[in-house]
Motif scaffolding. Structure first.
Motif, PDB file in Angstrom:
ATOM      1  N   GLU A 270       0.444  -0.046   0.568  1.00  0.00           N
ATOM      2  CA  GLU A 270      -0.817   0.179  -0.159  1.00  0.00           C
ATOM      3  C   GLU A 270      -0.917   1.631  -0.619  1.00  0.00           C
ATOM      4  N   ALA A 271      -0.517   2.558   0.238  1.00  0.00           N
ATOM      5  CA  ALA A 271      -0.548   3.973  -0.139  1.00  0.00           C
ATOM      6  C   ALA A 271       0.443   4.253  -1.262  1.00  0.00           C
ATOM      7  N   ALA A 272       1.615   3.627  -1.223  1.00  0.00           N
ATOM      8  CA  ALA A 272       2.624   3.843  -2.262  1.00  0.00           C
ATOM      9  C   ALA A 272       2.127   3.343  -3.611  1.00  0.00           C
ATOM     10  N   LEU A 273       1.454   2.205  -3.629  1.00  0.00           N
ATOM     11  CA  LEU A 273       0.898   1.698  -4.880  1.00  0.00           C
ATOM     12  C   LEU A 273      -0.176   2.645  -5.416  1.00  0.00           C
ATOM     13  N   ALA A 274      -0.997   3.185  -4.517  1.00  0.00           N
ATOM     14  CA  ALA A 274      -2.039   4.127  -4.936  1.00  0.00           C
ATOM     15  C   ALA A 274      -1.423   5.400  -5.508  1.00  0.00           C
ATOM     16  N   VAL A 275      -0.398   5.932  -4.854  1.00  0.00           N
ATOM     17  CA  VAL A 275       0.255   7.145  -5.334  1.00  0.00           C
ATOM     18  C   VAL A 275       0.911   6.893  -6.694  1.00  0.00           C
ATOM     19  N   SER A 276       1.543   5.725  -6.841  1.00  0.00           N
ATOM     20  CA  SER A 276       2.254   5.429  -8.087  1.00  0.00           C
ATOM     21  C   SER A 276       1.301   5.288  -9.267  1.00  0.00           C
TER      22      SER A 276
ATOM     23  N   GLU B 132       7.954  -6.954  -3.612  1.00  0.00           N
ATOM     24  CA  GLU B 132       7.432  -8.113  -2.883  1.00  0.00           C
ATOM     25  C   GLU B 132       5.908  -8.127  -2.878  1.00  0.00           C
ATOM     26  N   ALA B 133       5.281  -6.948  -2.753  1.00  0.00           N
ATOM     27  CA  ALA B 133       3.818  -6.867  -2.756  1.00  0.00           C
ATOM     28  C   ALA B 133       3.243  -7.303  -4.101  1.00  0.00           C
ATOM     29  N   LEU B 134       3.902  -6.946  -5.198  1.00  0.00           N
ATOM     30  CA  LEU B 134       3.427  -7.356  -6.513  1.00  0.00           C
ATOM     31  C   LEU B 134       3.549  -8.865  -6.691  1.00  0.00           C
ATOM     32  N   HIS B 135       4.652  -9.442  -6.214  1.00  0.00           N
ATOM     33  CA  HIS B 135       4.792 -10.901  -6.258  1.00  0.00           C
ATOM     34  C   HIS B 135       3.691 -11.569  -5.442  1.00  0.00           C
TER      35      HIS B 135
ATOM     36  N   TYR C  94       7.615   7.327 -11.229  1.00  0.00           N
ATOM     37  CA  TYR C  94       8.351   6.872 -10.052  1.00  0.00           C
ATOM     38  C   TYR C  94       8.881   8.048  -9.251  1.00  0.00           C
ATOM     39  N   GLU C  95       9.245   9.133  -9.942  1.00  0.00           N
ATOM     40  CA  GLU C  95       9.769  10.309  -9.246  1.00  0.00           C
ATOM     41  C   GLU C  95       8.710  10.938  -8.337  1.00  0.00           C
ATOM     42  N   GLY C  96       7.433  10.761  -8.687  1.00  0.00           N
ATOM     43  CA  GLY C  96       6.362  11.324  -7.872  1.00  0.00           C
ATOM     44  C   GLY C  96       6.088  10.551  -6.604  1.00  0.00           C
ATOM     45  N   LEU C  97       6.687   9.368  -6.478  1.00  0.00           N
ATOM     46  CA  LEU C  97       6.496   8.563  -5.275  1.00  0.00           C
ATOM     47  C   LEU C  97       7.508   9.020  -4.225  1.00  0.00           C
TER      48      LEU C  97
END
Length: 224
Positions: free
Chosen positions: A41-47, A88-91, A53-56
């Motif tokens: 969830e945090a990775a999706l928020a950061v992205s 997988e989370a997006l699916h 993508y480089e900022g993740l």
């Protein structure tokens, strides 16, 4: 450190009048307080913040979660393993929006395409990479199962269903990847490209570009 973060780090606590602790220290999680779902969830928020993508990075994730970046390595071996979890989370999110399969196989396929596009385009920085990866996990298996189910309900034999599944999936993911790449451009760059279709292409001389002159105003807009 940005001006806003400097202000936050030196802000005064309203109750004590003393400088409050920096956000990173104040929000620091206890060891063992993280799990894979929180990190995803945090990775999706950061992205979604526009750093691409480089900022993740695990450093950015640590700041988002109030945890030391090394804590993330206890759940994900590296960024690639995290990426597969994001796919997988997006699916999973897309599947959660779908009703049960109906008797109209074409409508079911169309709805899967629309919902996939909507979910993936909310996270363009991730989707540019996600469209060429396989999560090899439960929700991706369910997506493929549902597509093949539509095609077999349509009356195609297994060999044709398998080929048409690939055609459908690659057409959809190719469209998502193109529009995600466009959405991830810097705003000024994106606006310049849009203006090119509206202005440059429509002002070409007909004697040199007769086909473009005849059709430029009819070409669907990017993302249409």
């Amino acid at each position: 450190m940005s001006g806003q973060r400097r202000q936050a780090a030196t802000a005064t606590s309203p109750s004590s009048g003393k400088p409050s602790a920096p956000p990173e220290r104040r929000r620091r999680r206890a060891r063992g307080d993280l799990d894979r779902q929180l990190i995803v969830e945090a990775a999706l928020a950061v992205s979604a913040r526009g750093d691409g993508y480089e900022g993740l990075t695990f450093q950015a994730l640590g700041a988002e979660l109030g945890a030391h970046p090394t804590a993330i390595y206890r759940h994900f071996r590296d960024k690639d393993e995290l990426m597969l979890a994001l796919v997988e989370a997006l699916h999973a999110e897309m599947l959660a929006t779908l009703p049960p399969p109906s008797d109209d196989w074409a409508a079911d396929l169309r709805l899967m395409a629309v919902r996939s596009y909507e979910v993936f385009l909310r996270f363009p920085a991730i989707s540019q990479v996600a469209t060429v990866r396989t999560s090899r996990s439960e929700h991706e298996f369910q997506v493929v199962e549902r597509i093949l189910g539509c095609l077999r309900r349509a009356g195609f034999g297994d060999a044709d269903a398998a080929v048409y599944y690939r055609v459908f999936a690659e057409a959809l993911l190719g469209h998502v990847a193109l529009d995600a790449g466009f959405a991830a451009l810097r705003p000024a760059t994106r606006e310049g490209d849009l203006r090119a279709w509206l202005v440059n292409y429509r002002s070409l001389p007909a004697e040199r570009f007769p086909n473009l002159a005849a059709t430029a105003a009819l070409i669907p807009a990017v993302g249409d």
